[in-house]
Design a protein around this motif. Structure first.
Motif, PDB file in Angstrom:
ATOM      1  N   ASN A 158     -33.098 101.523  16.487  1.00 16.63           N
ATOM      2  CA  ASN A 158     -33.979 102.196  15.581  1.00 16.63           C
ATOM      3  C   ASN A 158     -35.246 102.865  16.077  1.00 16.63           C
ATOM      4  O   ASN A 158     -35.513 103.931  15.553  1.00 16.63           O
ATOM      5  N   THR A 159     -35.708 102.087  16.973  1.00 15.34           N
ATOM      6  CA  THR A 159     -37.139 102.630  17.526  1.00 15.34           C
ATOM      7  C   THR A 159     -36.646 104.057  18.377  1.00 15.34           C
ATOM      8  O   THR A 159     -37.311 105.061  18.196  1.00 15.34           O
ATOM      9  N   GLU A 201     -30.579  96.346  17.511  1.00 13.80           N
ATOM     10  CA  GLU A 201     -30.911  96.944  16.173  1.00 13.80           C
ATOM     11  C   GLU A 201     -32.163  97.662  16.253  1.00 13.80           C
ATOM     12  O   GLU A 201     -32.501  98.829  15.963  1.00 13.80           O
ATOM     13  N   PHE A 202     -33.337  96.813  16.665  1.00  8.03           N
ATOM     14  CA  PHE A 202     -34.577  96.985  16.809  1.00  8.03           C
ATOM     15  C   PHE A 202     -34.682  98.155  17.714  1.00  8.03           C
ATOM     16  O   PHE A 202     -35.270  99.091  17.372  1.00  8.03           O
ATOM     17  N   SER A 213     -43.151  97.298  13.648  1.00  2.00           N
ATOM     18  CA  SER A 213     -41.882  96.914  13.978  1.00  2.00           C
ATOM     19  C   SER A 213     -42.017  95.600  14.875  1.00  2.00           C
ATOM     20  O   SER A 213     -41.382  94.626  14.508  1.00  2.00           O
ATOM     21  N   THR A 263     -45.662 103.004  14.539  1.00  3.30           N
ATOM     22  CA  THR A 263     -44.249 102.459  14.197  1.00  3.30           C
ATOM     23  C   THR A 263     -43.764 101.422  15.073  1.00  3.30           C
ATOM     24  O   THR A 263     -43.306 100.206  14.541  1.00  3.30           O
ATOM     25  N   THR A 302     -26.811 100.816  20.956  1.00  2.00           N
ATOM     26  CA  THR A 302     -25.704 100.226  20.239  1.00  2.00           C
ATOM     27  C   THR A 302     -24.551  99.729  20.713  1.00  2.00           C
ATOM     28  O   THR A 302     -24.152  98.844  20.712  1.00  2.00           O
ATOM     29  N   SER A 343     -31.223 110.294  19.216  1.00  2.00           N
ATOM     30  CA  SER A 343     -30.268 109.447  18.596  1.00  2.00           C
ATOM     31  C   SER A 343     -29.038 109.176  19.630  1.00  2.00           C
ATOM     32  O   SER A 343     -28.248 108.095  19.455  1.00  2.00           O
ATOM     33  N   ALA A 398     -29.920 106.137  20.976  1.00  2.00           N
ATOM     34  CA  ALA A 398     -29.856 105.094  20.226  1.00  2.00           C
ATOM     35  C   ALA A 398     -28.297 104.582  20.130  1.00  2.00           C
ATOM     36  O   ALA A 398     -27.879 103.400  19.999  1.00  2.00           O
ATOM     37  N   ARG A 428     -34.022 106.093  17.579  1.00  2.00           N
ATOM     38  CA  ARG A 428     -33.760 107.198  16.518  1.00  2.00           C
ATOM     39  C   ARG A 428     -34.997 107.540  15.817  1.00  2.00           C
ATOM     40  O   ARG A 428     -35.150 108.788  15.700  1.00  2.00           O
ATOM     41  N   ASP A 429     -36.096 106.746  15.567  1.00  2.00           N
ATOM     42  CA  ASP A 429     -37.333 107.379  14.906  1.00  2.00           C
ATOM     43  C   ASP A 429     -37.832 108.174  15.850  1.00  2.00           C
ATOM     44  O   ASP A 429     -38.672 109.091  15.726  1.00  2.00           O
TER      45      ASP A 429
END
Length: 129
Positions: free
Chosen positions: A86-87, A82-83, A36, A32, A101, A94, A97, A89-90
């Motif tokens: 999201n990584t 954002e990148f 990305s 992933t 943010t 969280s 993340a 979170r994946d």
């Protein structure tokens, strides 16, 4: 890389990552992240033309080029934040993340302080203070 190729790459990587996740979560996460990064680099290849166009517009309109520098820095901060979020979170983090943010929002605000100062000075000069 065109948008169709980017979407195909993203969907393929998502299906592979989903398939690998139950058996090998680490490889799924690496797949992933690698996809990305490839998508981000593919999109940044198109950004050079956009930046050149913005510089031409700024030169023609005689806008202070410092404002464009601030704008591009803030956009870069937003994209990188954002990148990264999201990584995270994946990867199942969280909380991390959310903190990334928040840090990105703070850095964007700090980066834009010279712009806020110029706007405030302009408003103050209009009112004669």
């Amino acid at each position: 890389m065109g948008i169709v190729a980017m979407c195909a790459l993203g969907l393929t990587a998502a299906v592979l990552a989903l398939t690998l996740r139950p058996k090998n979560g680490e490889i799924s996460l690496l797949l992933t992240v690698a996809c990305s990064v490839m998508l981000l680099l593919g999109a940044l290849g198109s950004a050079a033309g956009v930046i050149e166009s913005v510089h031409r517009i700024v030169a023609a309109s005689q806008i202070n080029s410092a404002y464009i520098g601030v704008l591009l820095k803030v956009i870069g901060i937003c994209l990188l934040t954002e990148f990264t979020a999201n990584t995270c979170r994946d990867a199942g983090s969280s909380a991390l993340a959310s903190n990334i943010t928040l840090a990105g929002k703070l850095m964007a605000a700090v980066c834009a302080i010279p712009l806020y100062t110029d706007i405030l000075n302009t408003v103050m000069s209009i009112f004669g203070k």
